[in-house]
Motif scaffolding. Structure first.
Motif, PDB file in Angstrom:
ATOM      1  N   THR A 136       0.833  -1.204   0.000  1.00  0.00           N
ATOM      2  CA  THR A 136       0.000   0.000   0.000  1.00  0.00           C
ATOM      3  C   THR A 136       0.863   1.247   0.000  1.00  0.00           C
ATOM      4  O   THR A 136       0.593   2.210  -0.741  1.00  0.00           O
ATOM      5  CB  THR A 136      -0.937   0.006   1.218  1.00  0.00           C
ATOM      6  N   GLN A 137       1.915   1.248   0.833  1.00  0.00           N
ATOM      7  CA  GLN A 137       2.801   2.407   0.871  1.00  0.00           C
ATOM      8  C   GLN A 137       3.476   2.622  -0.487  1.00  0.00           C
ATOM      9  O   GLN A 137       3.569   3.754  -0.976  1.00  0.00           O
ATOM     10  CB  GLN A 137       3.880   2.239   1.956  1.00  0.00           C
ATOM     11  N   MET A 138       3.934   1.555  -1.101  1.00  0.00           N
ATOM     12  CA  MET A 138       4.598   1.670  -2.407  1.00  0.00           C
ATOM     13  C   MET A 138       3.642   2.215  -3.466  1.00  0.00           C
ATOM     14  O   MET A 138       3.993   3.103  -4.248  1.00  0.00           O
ATOM     15  CB  MET A 138       5.136   0.310  -2.833  1.00  0.00           C
ATOM     16  N   ALA A 139       2.418   1.678  -3.490  1.00  0.00           N
ATOM     17  CA  ALA A 139       1.439   2.127  -4.473  1.00  0.00           C
ATOM     18  C   ALA A 139       1.066   3.588  -4.250  1.00  0.00           C
ATOM     19  O   ALA A 139       0.960   4.386  -5.197  1.00  0.00           O
ATOM     20  CB  ALA A 139       0.194   1.247  -4.405  1.00  0.00           C
ATOM     21  N   GLN A 140       0.885   3.967  -2.993  1.00  0.00           N
ATOM     22  CA  GLN A 140       0.492   5.347  -2.695  1.00  0.00           C
ATOM     23  C   GLN A 140       1.619   6.312  -3.008  1.00  0.00           C
ATOM     24  O   GLN A 140       1.376   7.442  -3.447  1.00  0.00           O
ATOM     25  CB  GLN A 140       0.079   5.458  -1.229  1.00  0.00           C
ATOM     26  N   THR A 141       2.865   5.893  -2.799  1.00  0.00           N
ATOM     27  CA  THR A 141       4.011   6.733  -3.154  1.00  0.00           C
ATOM     28  C   THR A 141       4.016   7.018  -4.648  1.00  0.00           C
ATOM     29  O   THR A 141       4.251   8.154  -5.092  1.00  0.00           O
ATOM     30  CB  THR A 141       5.327   6.041  -2.747  1.00  0.00           C
ATOM     31  N   SER A 142       3.747   5.989  -5.440  1.00  0.00           N
ATOM     32  CA  SER A 142       3.714   6.160  -6.896  1.00  0.00           C
ATOM     33  C   SER A 142       2.629   7.149  -7.310  1.00  0.00           C
ATOM     34  O   SER A 142       2.863   8.053  -8.123  1.00  0.00           O
ATOM     35  CB  SER A 142       3.478   4.805  -7.563  1.00  0.00           C
ATOM     36  N   VAL A 143       1.437   6.999  -6.749  1.00  0.00           N
ATOM     37  CA  VAL A 143       0.334   7.903  -7.071  1.00  0.00           C
ATOM     38  C   VAL A 143       0.654   9.330  -6.620  1.00  0.00           C
ATOM     39  O   VAL A 143       0.420  10.304  -7.351  1.00  0.00           O
ATOM     40  CB  VAL A 143      -0.967   7.407  -6.400  1.00  0.00           C
ATOM     41  N   CYS A 144       1.211   9.450  -5.421  1.00  0.00           N
ATOM     42  CA  CYS A 144       1.525  10.767  -4.864  1.00  0.00           C
ATOM     43  C   CYS A 144       2.539  11.500  -5.729  1.00  0.00           C
ATOM     44  O   CYS A 144       2.382  12.688  -6.030  1.00  0.00           O
ATOM     45  CB  CYS A 144       2.050  10.601  -3.443  1.00  0.00           C
ATOM     46  N   ASN A 145       3.573  10.781  -6.147  1.00  0.00           N
ATOM     47  CA  ASN A 145       4.624  11.413  -6.949  1.00  0.00           C
ATOM     48  C   ASN A 145       4.111  11.859  -8.311  1.00  0.00           C
ATOM     49  O   ASN A 145       4.693  12.742  -8.942  1.00  0.00           O
ATOM     50  CB  ASN A 145       5.800  10.456  -7.127  1.00  0.00           C
ATOM     51  N   ARG A 146       3.026  11.248  -8.748  1.00  0.00           N
ATOM     52  CA  ARG A 146       2.472  11.596 -10.069  1.00  0.00           C
ATOM     53  C   ARG A 146       1.461  12.731  -9.984  1.00  0.00           C
ATOM     54  O   ARG A 146       1.383  13.574 -10.892  1.00  0.00           O
ATOM     55  CB  ARG A 146       1.814  10.345 -10.684  1.00  0.00           C
ATOM     56  N   HIS A 147       0.677  12.802  -8.906  1.00  0.00           N
ATOM     57  CA  HIS A 147      -0.484  13.675  -8.906  1.00  0.00           C
ATOM     58  C   HIS A 147      -0.430  14.833  -7.910  1.00  0.00           C
ATOM     59  O   HIS A 147      -1.291  15.727  -7.996  1.00  0.00           O
ATOM     60  CB  HIS A 147      -1.749  12.846  -8.634  1.00  0.00           C
ATOM     61  N   HIS A 148       0.510  14.838  -6.971  1.00  0.00           N
ATOM     62  CA  HIS A 148       0.479  15.871  -5.938  1.00  0.00           C
ATOM     63  C   HIS A 148       1.699  16.782  -6.001  1.00  0.00           C
ATOM     64  O   HIS A 148       2.729  16.428  -6.567  1.00  0.00           O
ATOM     65  CB  HIS A 148       0.352  15.209  -4.556  1.00  0.00           C
ATOM     66  N   THR A 149       1.535  17.959  -5.418  1.00  0.00           N
ATOM     67  CA  THR A 149       2.595  18.964  -5.477  1.00  0.00           C
ATOM     68  C   THR A 149       3.805  18.509  -4.663  1.00  0.00           C
ATOM     69  O   THR A 149       3.699  17.668  -3.763  1.00  0.00           O
ATOM     70  CB  THR A 149       2.106  20.303  -4.931  1.00  0.00           C
ATOM     71  N   THR A 220      -0.500  18.211   3.990  1.00  0.00           N
ATOM     72  CA  THR A 220      -0.164  17.106   3.109  1.00  0.00           C
ATOM     73  C   THR A 220      -1.388  16.624   2.351  1.00  0.00           C
ATOM     74  O   THR A 220      -2.532  16.996   2.658  1.00  0.00           O
ATOM     75  CB  THR A 220       0.474  15.943   3.890  1.00  0.00           C
ATOM     76  N   CYS A 221      -1.156  15.770   1.371  1.00  0.00           N
ATOM     77  CA  CYS A 221      -2.240  15.192   0.592  1.00  0.00           C
ATOM     78  C   CYS A 221      -2.847  14.005   1.338  1.00  0.00           C
ATOM     79  O   CYS A 221      -2.427  13.660   2.442  1.00  0.00           O
ATOM     80  CB  CYS A 221      -1.711  14.744  -0.775  1.00  0.00           C
ATOM     81  N   GLU A 222      -3.807  13.338   0.710  1.00  0.00           N
ATOM     82  CA  GLU A 222      -4.489  12.206   1.328  1.00  0.00           C
ATOM     83  C   GLU A 222      -3.591  10.989   1.498  1.00  0.00           C
ATOM     84  O   GLU A 222      -3.915  10.072   2.264  1.00  0.00           O
ATOM     85  CB  GLU A 222      -5.682  11.813   0.464  1.00  0.00           C
ATOM     86  N   CYS A 223      -2.445  10.969   0.803  1.00  0.00           N
ATOM     87  CA  CYS A 223      -1.628   9.756   0.737  1.00  0.00           C
ATOM     88  C   CYS A 223      -1.081   9.338   2.099  1.00  0.00           C
ATOM     89  O   CYS A 223      -1.003   8.143   2.401  1.00  0.00           O
ATOM     90  CB  CYS A 223      -0.499   9.939  -0.262  1.00  0.00           C
ATOM     91  N   TYR A 224      -0.691  10.302   2.911  1.00  0.00           N
ATOM     92  CA  TYR A 224      -0.166   9.960   4.233  1.00  0.00           C
ATOM     93  C   TYR A 224      -1.224   9.236   5.061  1.00  0.00           C
ATOM     94  O   TYR A 224      -0.949   8.199   5.675  1.00  0.00           O
ATOM     95  CB  TYR A 224       0.314  11.208   4.972  1.00  0.00           C
ATOM     96  N   ALA A 225      -2.449   9.765   5.069  1.00  0.00           N
ATOM     97  CA  ALA A 225      -3.508   9.152   5.869  1.00  0.00           C
ATOM     98  C   ALA A 225      -3.852   7.756   5.365  1.00  0.00           C
ATOM     99  O   ALA A 225      -4.123   6.846   6.164  1.00  0.00           O
ATOM    100  CB  ALA A 225      -4.749  10.045   5.860  1.00  0.00           C
ATOM    101  N   VAL A 226      -3.838   7.563   4.050  1.00  0.00           N
ATOM    102  CA  VAL A 226      -4.130   6.241   3.489  1.00  0.00           C
ATOM    103  C   VAL A 226      -3.115   5.223   3.987  1.00  0.00           C
ATOM    104  O   VAL A 226      -3.469   4.121   4.437  1.00  0.00           O
ATOM    105  CB  VAL A 226      -4.133   6.295   1.948  1.00  0.00           C
ATOM    106  N   VAL A 227      -1.833   5.585   3.925  1.00  0.00           N
ATOM    107  CA  VAL A 227      -0.770   4.666   4.349  1.00  0.00           C
ATOM    108  C   VAL A 227      -0.849   4.401   5.847  1.00  0.00           C
ATOM    109  O   VAL A 227      -0.791   3.247   6.294  1.00  0.00           O
ATOM    110  CB  VAL A 227       0.610   5.241   3.974  1.00  0.00           C
ATOM    111  N   LYS A 228      -0.996   5.442   6.649  1.00  0.00           N
ATOM    112  CA  LYS A 228      -1.028   5.272   8.100  1.00  0.00           C
ATOM    113  C   LYS A 228      -2.226   4.420   8.523  1.00  0.00           C
ATOM    114  O   LYS A 228      -2.107   3.545   9.395  1.00  0.00           O
ATOM    115  CB  LYS A 228      -1.074   6.617   8.808  1.00  0.00           C
ATOM    116  N   THR A 229      -3.382   4.668   7.913  1.00  0.00           N
ATOM    117  CA  THR A 229      -4.570   3.899   8.255  1.00  0.00           C
ATOM    118  C   THR A 229      -4.377   2.417   7.963  1.00  0.00           C
ATOM    119  O   THR A 229      -4.782   1.552   8.748  1.00  0.00           O
ATOM    120  CB  THR A 229      -5.787   4.437   7.480  1.00  0.00           C
TER     121      THR A 229
END
Length: 241
Positions: A136-149, A220-229
């Motif tokens: 989940t962390q790996m997938a969210q990192t990929s999405v974050c690096n593509r879509h967030h500031t 921060t974006c939603e990605c941190y909360a997704v990973v932590k949850t």
């Protein structure tokens, strides 16, 4: 925050979660090790001889390209282990694991971990839950690096490390952060300036002090909360016995 004895293997969440019978088998074979900044725990394509359970150290997992370029795909600290390819059947991996924050950890021989995993009992279930959280962390990192500031990415990057450290200060250069995020150093400098001007961090001489953690979480974006949850859902509390 209560003081934690990082020489105790069970300050690692996975080791703390082992049932008594499994812990009795593992304890004599765990070796406490000092992990130095920049130490490579495994290189791309190499066969792993040990797995590592950080207690106070933090390791970054990098995906390495053919031209040598790399970017961080995940961070591992006292919630997990370095070396999942051993029990996932791959034996080796194209990624690289490197210590980013020096500290302590425990290591276990590769064959010992595989034997425990193949018992198909509580150890296997625990390691598979951890692997799901890591994916989940790996997938969210990929999405974050593509879509967030970039400043949102930097907030996520900082918060994931704070979750794995005691204290609110990190020793890291902007050049290192740029390499882990896969961006130019100038971009990290600009993002850090924004966070500093907002009163969220103080950066000086290779040290970042977090002044307002709640502010980082709000920015921060939603990605941190997704990973932590997902980590909180799948893994037991660090202090569980």
């Amino acid at each position: 925050m209560p003081s934690i004895d990082f020489t105790d293997p069970r300050s690692n969440r996975l080791l703390a979660a082992l049932p008594d019978a499994e812990w009795a088998r593992w304890e004599p074979e765990l070796e406490l090790v000092k992990l130095a900044h920049g130490e490579v725990l495994y290189a791309s394509g190499s066969t792993l001889s040990h797995v590592y359970f950080p207690t106070s150290a933090i390791a970054s997992l990098f995906y390495v390209m053919q031209d040598g370029a790399s970017a961080e795909t995940a961070v591992v600290g006292n919630e997990g282990l370095v070396g999942i390819s051993l029990f996932m059947g791959g034996e080796s991996t194209p990624s690289r694991a490197e210590v980013q924050n020096a500290g302590l950890g425990c290591r276990l021989a590769a064959q010992r971990l595989k034997d425990e995993f193949n018992r198909a009992g509580p150890v296997q279930h625990l390691l598979l839950r951890y692997t799901q959280a890591l994916i989940t962390q790996m997938a969210q990192t990929s999405v974050c690096n593509r879509h967030h500031t970039l400043d949102q990415q930097l907030c996520r990057w900082l918060l994931l490390r704070l979750d794995r450290l005691q204290g609110l200060e990190l020793k890291v250069t902007q050049e290192s952060i740029a390499g882990m995020l896969g961006v130019r150093r100038e971009g990290v400098t600009q993002a850090a300036i924004k966070l500093q001007e907002a009163g969220l961090i103080r950066y000086a001489r290779g040290r970042i002090s977090v002044l307002d953690r709640a502010g980082l979480m709000a920015r921060t974006c939603e990605c941190y909360a997704v990973v932590k949850t997902e980590y909180d859902r799948l893994l037991p509390d660090r202090l569980a016995t």
